[in-house]
Scaffold this motif. Structure first.
Motif, short mmCIF file in Angstrom:
data_model
loop_
_atom_site.label_atom_id
_atom_site.label_comp_id
_atom_site.label_asym_id
_atom_site.label_seq_id
_atom_site.Cartn_x
_atom_site.Cartn_y
_atom_site.Cartn_z
N GLU A 64 0.85 -1.32 0.00
CA GLU A 64 -0.03 0.04 -0.04
C GLU A 64 0.83 1.05 0.06
N SER A 65 2.11 1.08 0.40
CA SER A 65 2.94 2.29 0.44
C SER A 65 4.24 1.85 -0.33
N PRO A 66 4.19 1.67 -1.44
CA PRO A 66 5.36 0.78 -2.26
C PRO A 66 6.62 1.66 -2.22
N ASN A 67 6.52 2.91 -2.15
CA ASN A 67 7.83 3.76 -2.37
C ASN A 67 8.25 4.04 -1.14
N LYS A 68 7.65 3.71 0.06
CA LYS A 68 8.29 4.20 1.31
C LYS A 68 9.33 2.84 1.99
N ALA A 69 10.28 3.19 2.75
CA ALA A 69 11.08 2.18 3.30
C ALA A 69 10.27 1.17 4.20
N VAL A 70 10.47 0.06 4.15
CA VAL A 70 9.93 -0.87 5.13
C VAL A 70 10.02 -0.37 6.42
N LYS A 71 10.99 0.07 7.17
CA LYS A 71 11.22 0.46 8.29
C LYS A 71 10.12 1.53 8.80
N SER A 72 9.79 2.44 7.73
CA SER A 72 8.58 3.44 8.00
C SER A 72 7.23 2.66 7.92
N VAL A 73 7.09 1.85 7.02
CA VAL A 73 5.95 1.36 6.78
C VAL A 73 5.27 0.35 7.81
N TRP A 74 6.23 -0.57 8.42
CA TRP A 74 6.11 -1.34 9.67
C TRP A 74 6.17 -0.70 11.13
N TYR A 105 8.75 -1.88 -1.22
CA TYR A 105 8.05 -2.81 -1.68
C TYR A 105 8.72 -3.35 -2.89
N HIS A 106 9.20 -2.80 -3.93
CA HIS A 106 9.50 -2.98 -5.11
C HIS A 106 10.82 -4.12 -5.11
N HIS A 107 11.66 -3.91 -4.12
CA HIS A 107 12.76 -4.93 -3.90
C HIS A 107 12.49 -5.79 -2.94
N LEU A 108 11.33 -6.06 -2.14
CA LEU A 108 10.96 -6.88 -0.99
C LEU A 108 10.70 -8.35 -1.74
N GLU A 109 11.65 -8.97 -0.97
CA GLU A 109 11.59 -10.78 -1.13
C GLU A 109 10.56 -11.33 -0.34
N LYS A 110 9.49 -12.07 -0.71
CA LYS A 110 8.58 -13.05 0.07
C LYS A 110 9.05 -13.67 1.21
N LYS A 111 10.42 -14.14 0.78
CA LYS A 111 10.88 -14.93 1.97
C LYS A 111 11.67 -14.32 3.08
N LYS A 112 11.69 -13.04 2.80
CA LYS A 112 12.37 -12.03 3.89
C LYS A 112 11.19 -11.57 4.87
N VAL A 113 10.04 -11.30 4.18
CA VAL A 113 8.81 -11.10 4.95
C VAL A 113 8.48 -12.40 5.77
N ILE A 114 8.42 -13.54 5.42
CA ILE A 114 8.43 -14.81 6.01
C ILE A 114 9.22 -14.90 7.35
N GLU A 115 10.84 -14.60 7.09
CA GLU A 115 11.40 -14.60 8.03
C GLU A 115 11.43 -13.44 9.13
N LEU A 116 10.70 -12.51 8.55
CA LEU A 116 10.40 -11.38 9.58
C LEU A 116 9.46 -12.10 10.65
N ALA A 117 8.22 -12.41 9.79
CA ALA A 117 6.79 -12.76 10.73
C ALA A 117 7.56 -14.06 11.62
N GLN A 118 8.39 -14.70 11.46
CA GLN A 118 8.76 -15.97 12.22
C GLN A 118 9.52 -15.38 13.31
N GLU A 119 10.61 -14.27 13.18
CA GLU A 119 11.12 -13.74 14.08
C GLU A 119 10.08 -13.01 15.21
N LEU A 120 9.13 -12.30 14.41
CA LEU A 120 8.26 -11.65 15.43
C LEU A 120 7.58 -12.56 16.21
N LYS A 121 7.14 -13.88 15.91
CA LYS A 121 6.19 -14.70 16.53
C LYS A 121 7.23 -15.69 17.38
#
Length: 421
Positions: free
Chosen positions: A292-302, A326-342
């Motif tokens: 939803e904010s594709p041009n923003k850095a993920v540190k700001s989005v999250w 978002y343009h350079h965000l890999e799905k596997k990194k989002v999965i890794e992040l979710a795993q760390e947060l959980k």
């Protein structure tokens, strides 16, 4: 002079015991080695004094994992509602806060302390401050309390309310255990509860996460085989020594026991920052926010999801550049992040000392106490109340409820025993 009842210790249980004994007609003396009565009460609840908790009896008992079931008899005589009525009838207005905690409307522990002291005066309770008890000589008809300078005080009933070994600056130095042993009582193993956990993890030693607070998280102690021991959900704080905050404090006693039982030097605790979401739901939410904010850095989005320092620490831990969009965000990194947060894991190697704990685990064995009287099964005219007993609860008004309840029951029965002589 001979007293009907002598109470040793001026903490919550001792004050309630002295008040109840005197109100029931006993000529009562309270002895405190410090310069003030109610010192532990004055610092409880962050100086606001969490006088009790309004949870129903069964839930109340569940929040007293150290032998809470023993208190059913005492609660049938003087329970949390009785504590509320007691203070409100004396003019102390109370209010309920989160998780059933009851505080004075004044937000000052001094309101509670001064009310109890006025009651002691009203019922002519004699006070001896700055007076250390050196020994108790038990007798068939009378017990003798030995004070400095070989001064002796005789009493028909003695109530030991000397506390445990936690927060020694309030006078709890474990003095009462020796007097209990003299009467033939067993002291079960003492250990710290409601105490910060320590860790040798690099991010703890380097103070990388120091001061970061996580709200409403679940923290679980794991067995060496990875299976859960116990989970607690509440707030958490990273310190320069390890983990603190109410969720960690509640978990600490289970860590202490597991380290001993499994004979290991370290144990893993796991932090779930989103206990109400499954991992795949979290992955979807993180992805959606970034999209939803594709041009923003993920540190700001999250950033709205959790403390920025903690978020950036985890992003770096999984080698995800915080400035990635978002343009350079890999799905596997989002999965890794979710795993760390959980499943954020911290190796803990113990806790701070028993003196730094809020509450002492262990104490006078409850097998040797009459539950509806708080009387010794071994010594006529001897009673116990409060933290010296092998009873401990979580923070949140549970220990003070046990203290007031056992103090009331001990005072009532000590007076009855003395006046029947």
């Amino acid at each position: 002079m001979t007293y009907d009842v002598v109470v040793i210790g001026g903490g919550p249980s001792g004050l309630m015991a002295a008040h109840t004994a005197a109100k029931n007609g006993a000529n009562t003396l309270i002895i405190e080695k410090g310069s003030k009565l109610g010192r532990k009460l004055a610092i409880s609840g962050g100086g606001r004094c969490n006088v009790t908790n309004v949870l129903p009896d069964k839930e109340l008992i569940d929040h007293i994992p150290g032998n809470g079931r023993f208190l059913y008899s005492a609660f049938s005589i003087f329970d949390n509602q009785a504590i509320i009525d007691f203070f409100e009838n004396l003019g102390v207005a109370l209010k309920e806060e989160d998780k059933g905690r009851m505080f004075p409307v004044s937000d000052s522990a001094q309101t509670v302390v001064q009310t109890l002291l006025r009651e002691l005066d009203r019922h002519d309770v004699e006070k001896r401050l700055n007076t250390r008890v050196e020994a108790i000589h038990y007798g068939n008809e009378l017990h003798e309390i030995i004070l400095p300078g070989k001064e002796k005080v005789a009493t028909k009933s003695v109530i030991i309310a000397a506390g445990g070994k936690s927060v020694p600056k309030t006078g709890s130095e474990g003095d009462g255990y020796a007097w209990a042993k003299t009467a033939g009582h067993t002291i079960t193993e003492l250990y710290p509860t409601e105490v910060p956990m320590t860790s040798r993890e690099p991010f703890i030693l380097n103070r990388t996460l120091q001061g970061i607070s996580l709200r409403d998280v679940a923290i679980t102690a794991l067995k060496p085989n990875g299976k859960p021991i116990k989970t607690h959900r509440w707030d958490l704080l990273f310190t320069h020594q390890g983990i603190s905050g109410p969720a960690a404090l509640r978990l600490s006693q289970f860590v202490v026991k597991a380290l001993k039982n499994f004979e290991v030097d370290e144990l893993v605790v796991e932090i779930d920052s989103f206990p109400d979401e499954h991992e795949n739901q979290l992955v979807d939410r993180l992805t959606k926010m970034a999209k939803e904010s594709p041009n923003k850095a993920v540190k700001s989005v999250w950033k709205p999801l959790l403390q920025e320092r903690f978020l950036i620490f985890i992003l770096e831990r999984i080698s995800l550049n915080p400035d990635t969009t978002y343009h350079h965000l890999e799905k596997k990194k989002v999965i890794e992040l979710a795993q760390e947060l959980k499943h954020f894991q911290v190796k803990v190697n113990g806790t701070l000392s028993i003196e730094k704990a809020f509450i002492t685990g262990g104490g006078v064995s409850l097998k040797e106490i009459v539950p509806n009287q708080m009387a010794s099964k071994f010594m006529d005219g001897l009673y116990f109340c409060g933290e010296i007993l092998d009873i401990h609860g979580y923070t949140g008004g549970f220990n003070i409820t046990a203290a007031f309840s056992t103090g009331h029951v001990a005072g009532m029965n000590a007076a009855e025993h003395a006046l029947s002589r």
